[in-house]
Design a protein around this motif. Structure first.
Motif, PDB file in Angstrom:
ATOM      1  N   SER A   1      -0.228  12.122   3.569  1.00  0.00           N
ATOM      2  CA  SER A   1       0.157  11.981   4.969  1.00  0.00           C
ATOM      3  C   SER A   1      -0.241  13.257   5.692  1.00  0.00           C
ATOM      4  CB  SER A   1       1.661  11.776   5.102  1.00  0.00           C
ATOM      5  OG  SER A   1       2.044  10.563   4.518  1.00  0.00           O
TER       6      SER A   1
ATOM      7  N   LYS B   1      -0.356   9.557  -2.642  1.00  0.00           N
ATOM      8  CA  LYS B   1      -0.299   9.256  -1.211  1.00  0.00           C
ATOM      9  C   LYS B   1      -0.455  10.542  -0.410  1.00  0.00           C
ATOM     10  CE  LYS B   1       0.936   4.939  -1.831  1.00  0.00           C
ATOM     11  NZ  LYS B   1       0.102   3.845  -1.511  1.00  0.00           N
TER      12      LYS B   1
ATOM     13  N   THR C   1       1.323  15.596   0.258  1.00  0.00           N
ATOM     14  CA  THR C   1       0.935  14.683  -0.803  1.00  0.00           C
ATOM     15  C   THR C   1       2.158  14.354  -1.645  1.00  0.00           C
ATOM     16  OG1 THR C   1       0.321  16.530  -2.227  1.00  0.00           O
ATOM     17  CG2 THR C   1      -1.439  15.509  -0.956  1.00  0.00           C
ATOM     18  N   ASP C   2       2.313  13.075  -1.916  1.00  0.00           N
ATOM     19  CA  ASP C   2       3.407  12.608  -2.750  1.00  0.00           C
ATOM     20  C   ASP C   2       2.792  11.661  -3.775  1.00  0.00           C
ATOM     21  OD1 ASP C   2       5.907  12.178  -3.773  1.00  0.00           O
ATOM     22  OD2 ASP C   2       6.513  10.743  -2.222  1.00  0.00           O
TER      23      ASP C   2
ATOM     24  N   ALA D   1      -6.436   9.900   7.608  1.00  0.00           N
ATOM     25  CA  ALA D   1      -5.015   9.730   7.893  1.00  0.00           C
ATOM     26  C   ALA D   1      -4.730   9.995   9.363  1.00  0.00           C
ATOM     27  CB  ALA D   1      -4.189  10.664   7.012  1.00  0.00           C
TER      28      ALA D   1
ATOM     29  N   PRO E   1       1.059   6.974   5.018  1.00  0.00           N
ATOM     30  CA  PRO E   1       0.400   7.444   3.793  1.00  0.00           C
ATOM     31  C   PRO E   1      -0.918   6.729   3.521  1.00  0.00           C
ATOM     32  CG  PRO E   1       2.623   6.629   3.334  1.00  0.00           C
ATOM     33  CD  PRO E   1       2.364   6.395   4.766  1.00  0.00           C
TER      34      PRO E   1
END
Length: 135
Positions: free
Chosen positions: A27, A25, A21-22, A93, A58
């Motif tokens: 992934s 977002k 997680t960023d 995802a 993402p």
């Protein structure tokens, strides 16, 4: 950026889901381990192959606020350990990554098929010219 690894039994092998997680977002990358991995094997895998993993594109996800209460955090950790499935955002995802790989594979196979068709056509034309060369 946070990274989380969930190892679970996905009949007949053990699999792992890396969630990265960023901000908002998310992934995901799925890895199949085979037999049940030990903690040391998982750690060695992460150290050796993490940079080579192919994460999905993402996906926007909600940012969860962390609880300050230690008992609440402990309950959440226990609940997370009991939950062996994959989160729905992770599934989305992974599905998105699968679909993209599928379209790439279709495109490559189509190009290969067209190239083979063109090669056969050229070969046929060459044979036709060879037949009429002596006359």
């Amino acid at each position: 950026m946070n990274t989380k690894l969930t190892v679970y039994f996905d009949e007949p092998f053990f699999a792992g889901i890396f969630e990265k997680t960023d901000g908002d977002k998310l992934s995901v990358c799925k890895v199949t381990f085979g037999a049940e991995p030990t903690d040391a094997e998982v750690y060695a895998f992460v150290l050796r192959y993490y940079n080579k993993l192919k994460f999905s594109p993402p996906v926007k996800s909600e940012v969860k606020h962390k609880a300050d209460n230690p008992k609440r955090r402990q309950r959440a950790a226990r609940k997370q350990l009991e939950n062996t499935g994959i989160g729905t955002k992770s599934q989305q995802a992974l599905k998105k990554q699968y679909e993209e790989m599928k379209t790439e594979r279709k495109l490559k196979s189509r190009e290969k098929r067209e190239a083979e068709k063109q090669r056969r056509f050229d070969l046929k034309q060459l044979k036709k010219k060879e037949k009429h060369k002596g006359h």
